[in-house]
Design a protein around this motif. Structure first.
Motif, short mmCIF file in Angstrom:
data_model
loop_
_atom_site.label_atom_id
_atom_site.label_comp_id
_atom_site.label_asym_id
_atom_site.label_seq_id
_atom_site.Cartn_x
_atom_site.Cartn_y
_atom_site.Cartn_z
N ILE A 80 -9.14 19.63 -7.16
CA ILE A 80 -7.93 20.04 -7.88
C ILE A 80 -8.24 20.17 -9.36
CG2 ILE A 80 -5.57 19.35 -8.47
CD1 ILE A 80 -5.64 17.88 -5.69
N GLN A 81 -7.88 21.30 -9.95
CA GLN A 81 -8.18 21.55 -11.35
C GLN A 81 -7.28 20.78 -12.30
OE1 GLN A 81 -7.97 25.86 -11.63
NE2 GLN A 81 -10.03 25.85 -12.48
N ASP A 82 -5.98 20.79 -11.99
CA ASP A 82 -5.01 20.16 -12.88
C ASP A 82 -5.31 18.66 -12.98
OD1 ASP A 82 -2.34 20.19 -14.31
OD2 ASP A 82 -1.97 18.72 -12.73
N ALA A 83 -5.51 18.20 -14.23
CA ALA A 83 -5.99 16.83 -14.43
C ALA A 83 -5.02 15.78 -13.90
CB ALA A 83 -6.28 16.60 -15.90
N GLN B 156 -3.57 11.77 -9.75
CA GLN B 156 -2.59 11.25 -8.80
C GLN B 156 -3.18 11.25 -7.39
OE1 GLN B 156 0.80 10.25 -9.69
NE2 GLN B 156 0.54 9.29 -7.69
N VAL B 157 -3.86 12.34 -7.04
CA VAL B 157 -4.45 12.43 -5.71
C VAL B 157 -5.53 11.35 -5.52
CG1 VAL B 157 -5.98 13.87 -4.27
CG2 VAL B 157 -3.91 14.84 -5.27
N TYR B 158 -6.29 11.08 -6.58
CA TYR B 158 -7.31 10.04 -6.51
C TYR B 158 -6.67 8.68 -6.18
CZ TYR B 158 -11.32 7.14 -7.79
OH TYR B 158 -12.35 6.24 -7.76
N HIS B 159 -5.62 8.34 -6.92
CA HIS B 159 -4.95 7.05 -6.69
C HIS B 159 -4.24 7.01 -5.35
CE1 HIS B 159 -5.04 6.34 -11.27
NE2 HIS B 159 -5.97 5.62 -10.69
N ALA C 264 2.58 18.68 -3.03
CA ALA C 264 3.55 17.59 -2.92
C ALA C 264 2.83 16.28 -3.24
CB ALA C 264 4.14 17.54 -1.52
N ASP C 265 3.58 15.35 -3.84
CA ASP C 265 3.00 14.05 -4.17
C ASP C 265 3.11 13.14 -2.94
OD1 ASP C 265 2.14 11.74 -5.29
OD2 ASP C 265 3.60 11.69 -6.92
N VAL C 266 2.12 13.26 -2.05
CA VAL C 266 2.19 12.51 -0.78
C VAL C 266 1.04 11.49 -0.70
CG1 VAL C 266 3.41 14.19 0.65
CG2 VAL C 266 0.96 14.44 0.32
N ALA C 267 1.38 10.29 -0.22
CA ALA C 267 0.37 9.24 -0.04
C ALA C 267 0.69 8.51 1.27
CB ALA C 267 0.39 8.27 -1.22
N ASP C 268 0.83 9.31 2.32
CA ASP C 268 1.25 8.70 3.59
C ASP C 268 0.06 8.41 4.49
OD1 ASP C 268 0.73 11.48 3.91
OD2 ASP C 268 1.58 11.33 5.91
N LEU C 269 0.32 7.50 5.42
CA LEU C 269 -0.67 7.18 6.45
C LEU C 269 0.08 7.21 7.78
CD1 LEU C 269 -3.41 6.05 7.39
CD2 LEU C 269 -2.56 3.78 6.88
N LYS C 270 -0.41 8.06 8.68
CA LYS C 270 0.26 8.18 9.98
C LYS C 270 -0.10 6.96 10.82
CE LYS C 270 2.41 10.40 13.37
NZ LYS C 270 1.93 11.55 14.14
N ILE C 271 0.93 6.25 11.28
CA ILE C 271 0.71 5.12 12.18
C ILE C 271 0.85 5.67 13.59
CG2 ILE C 271 1.39 2.76 12.78
CD1 ILE C 271 0.69 3.05 9.82
N VAL D 195 0.18 1.90 -7.53
CA VAL D 195 0.86 1.35 -8.70
C VAL D 195 -0.24 0.98 -9.68
CG1 VAL D 195 2.22 -0.60 -9.53
CG2 VAL D 195 2.76 0.43 -7.32
N LEU D 196 -0.04 1.30 -10.97
CA LEU D 196 -1.07 0.97 -11.95
C LEU D 196 -0.95 -0.50 -12.35
CD1 LEU D 196 -0.98 4.24 -14.07
CD2 LEU D 196 -2.60 3.56 -12.27
#
Lengths: 384, 238
Positions: free
Chosen positions: A28-31, A36-39, A74-81, A92-93
């Motif tokens: 992803i180019q946008d810093a 966000q994706v990294y975290h 989309a700002d997604v950080a899900d894990l499929k159970i 969270v920082l």
């Protein structure tokens, strides 16, 4: 409360997790999106590691956070159970007091876990669980312990509700007994103080016969205090079922009782001698074990149900210590609504004999009762 | 001055010899440690009574891990691969505590203390990783030229954002424009996907700009637009 820190769990961030997170972010180019994706990816993989330890199957491939285009859009950080749905793992920082849940993930989630990525990036700390996103800002100190997540996942897999209306029909539920049986088999000092007092001699007897009714109604007329009413109401419940005078006396207490406690006792006694009475109540109790780091502790949860005028059920919960006059400090009793939002909470302080919560429930609704002591969490779900 | 020397020695002796209160502190610390260990043994036994995968087993494991971490008694080392070794240790712990899943025998509390059992495995993994690390470094030093040559050229040089933007703008099938919020043709998937691409507009801003509730907007995007993205772009292999 030392438990706030103890509730957290630090999980090592593996080099594999960092590698995947970097790979996703580098695409992803946008810093800021890249960061966000990294975290997000680290948070997802940490929760994945935690669930793998406990043997809970997940499916990364079917997670939205694993889809490259979705991560960008989309700002997604899900894990499929596996078999249950998407669990959102929000990063969270360090030092943050709020876990922000973006609108992108307010829907289609079975719950939210807050994950603090420590500044060393060597460990991530699982801070707690919330069943819903609420207003999108979860206060970290108010999150439920991780054990609540385990209960929640288990309930999704094996729905199990204690059916309260059955208590009125004198049907039991696993582990729930009549209060008298528990009082007789344990030394419930705190409870005996509350439910019995040596005011008069009849209370020492376990059986009450119809001759006693006259003296009981006399006592009722000459003593207007609540303690007397509670005790007379309890004793009237020991009379042979169907006794008209006893029913009339109990109905009287139901109407003149000043506190909820005397009315509650009258309704419970009425339930014993006149189960079909519309005003009849029900009471059950359960012994709960809290195996602590410094020894075992048992408490009794007493649940009293009385019908109220609006067709709802008034529910009272009381927790007593078993074999001890006082509850341990910081023992917490909480009620969650059917969406997992905390509705009521009470915490024991020094020298509390019991703690209590009271609320009304509409038939068909369900709620969860939670008792927490140190690192032990007990939950049960009920249907009104 | 021989006397002074003697005095010094005796002073040293006194200083080195733990006072009674120090002994008491050590003893009470040891009692506390062994009490915590006893309770951990009990908690392990209780947890292992429940079948693998059951809620009570999960709750028990969660508490045991928490107690071990919070005790601060687990082996710590400042190695770059320590976290990898530790995570492998936790998996080993959870899989072999009650039943032997990846070992011959499960943990036996009679034979070793839980910390000893965990430390032994953790140190073993650290050693493995140390050797592997050295081995890889050796290869790298010896074959540096070869490695540079074998780095694959990036497969796709167009950034993902640009790919998505080009696809949404083109909307070859017309489906992105055709899918819109009821009676609001301007609020279609093409517009929303483009506006949500980095640097994205916030949902609050979009809601205010188009005079519509944020939840309607966001719900529409999730239900109607995201599926197009999912269909058109391939997922990663997990």
């Amino acid at each position: 409360m030392n438990s706030i820190i103890d509730r957290h769990l630090s999980i090592p961030i593996t080099s594999q997790a960092k590698k995947i997170a970097k790979q996703f972010a580098d695409n992803i180019q946008d810093a800021s999106t890249s960061q966000q994706v990294y975290h997000n990816t680290l948070a997802v993989l940490t929760v994945n590691d935690y669930l793998a330890m406990l043997g809970i199957a997940t499916n990364l491939k079917d997670s939205e956070s694993w889809h490259p285009a979705l991560r960008v859009c989309a700002d997604v950080a899900d894990l499929k159970i596996a078999g249950l749905g998407h669990l959102e793992c929000r990063p969270v920082l360090p030092e943050a007091e709020i876990c922000v849940v973006p609108p992108d993930v307010w829907e289609d989630r079975i719950g939210y876990v807050a994950v603090r990525i420590e500044s060393s990036q060597k460990t991530a700390t699982l801070l707690g669980f919330a069943q819903t996103a609420g207003t999108g800002k979860l206060v970290i100190n108010c999150l439920q312990p991780l054990a609540a997540l385990l209960y929640h996942l288990d309930r999704l897999r094996h729905p199990h509700l204690v059916n309260l209306p059955q208590w009125f029909a004198n049907l039991g539920a696993e582990g729930w007994q009549n209060l008298e049986d528990i009082i007789n088999s344990f030394s419930l000092s705190g409870m005996q103080m509350a439910y019995r007092s040596p005011n008069f001699q009849i209370s020492a007897r376990n059986e009450v016969n119809s001759q006693d009714i006259n003296s009981l109604t006399e006592i009722l007329q000459s003593h207007q205090d609540e303690w007397t009413k509670i005790q007379v109401a309890e004793l009237l419940g020991k009379i042979d079922p169907g006794n008209e005078s006893a029913i009339a006396a109990l109905t009287g207490i139901l109407h003149i009782g000043k506190t909820d406690e005397s009315r509650r006792q009258a309704a419970v006694s009425l339930g014993k001698i006149d189960p079909s009475n519309l005003a009849a109540g029900a009471r059950r109790a359960k012994i709960i074990d809290f195996e602590q780091s410094l020894g075992n502790l048992q408490v009794t949860l007493v649940m009293t149900l009385i019908p109220d005028k609006k067709g709802e059920i008034n529910i009272s919960l009381r927790v007593y210590a078993v074999n001890n006059l006082y509850l341990p400090t910081n023992l917490e009793l909480a009620v969650f609504d059917e969406f997992g939002n905390i509705a009521l909470v009470a915490e024991a302080r020094n020298t509390d004999n019991w703690i209590q919560l009271e609320f009304s429930g509409e038939p068909g609704n369900d709620f969860i009762v939670q008792i927490t002591l140190e690192d032990v969490v007990w939950q049960e779900q009920f249907l009104v | 001055m021989p006397n002074l020397e003697n005095d010094n020695i005796s002073e040293v002796k006194i200083a080195n010899f733990p006072s009674e209160s120090t002994w008491q502190a050590i003893a009470s610390h040891q009692t506390a440690v062994s009490r915590v260990d006893d309770s951990l043994v009990k908690l392990i036994a209780e947890t292992c009574q429940h079948p693998p995968g059951s809620l009570k087993r999960q709750l028990g494991l969660d508490r045991i891990i928490r107690r071990i971490i919070n005790s601060g008694r687990l082996w710590i080392e400042n190695a770059p691969y320590y976290e990898d070794a530790l995570q492998q240790t936790w998996l080993y712990f959870c899989r072999n505590l009650c039943e032997a899943t990846t070992t011959k025998e499960p943990y036996n509390p009679q034979r070793s203390n839980i910390f000893t059992w965990l430390d032994r495995y953790l140190k073993g993994r650290l050693k493995d990783m140390y050797l592997k690390n050295c081995h890889e470094q050796n290869i790298r030093v010896n074959n540096s030229e070869e490695i540079i040559l074998t780095i694959p050229a990036p497969v796709n040089t167009i950034p993902l954002e640009d790919q998505i933007r080009a696809w949404a703008e083109a909307d070859a099938t017309g489906e992105l424009v055709a899918t819109h919020i009821a009676n609001r043709p301007e609020l279609n998937c093409q517009l929303l996907i483009l506006r949500r691409l980095p640097p994205k507009s916030q949902w609050e801003e979009l809601a205010a700009e188009f005079n519509i509730s944020m939840s309607t907007l966001n719900s529409f995007y999730r239900r109607k637009c995201i599926p197009y993205l999912q269909r058109h772009f391939q997922p990663d292999l997990g």
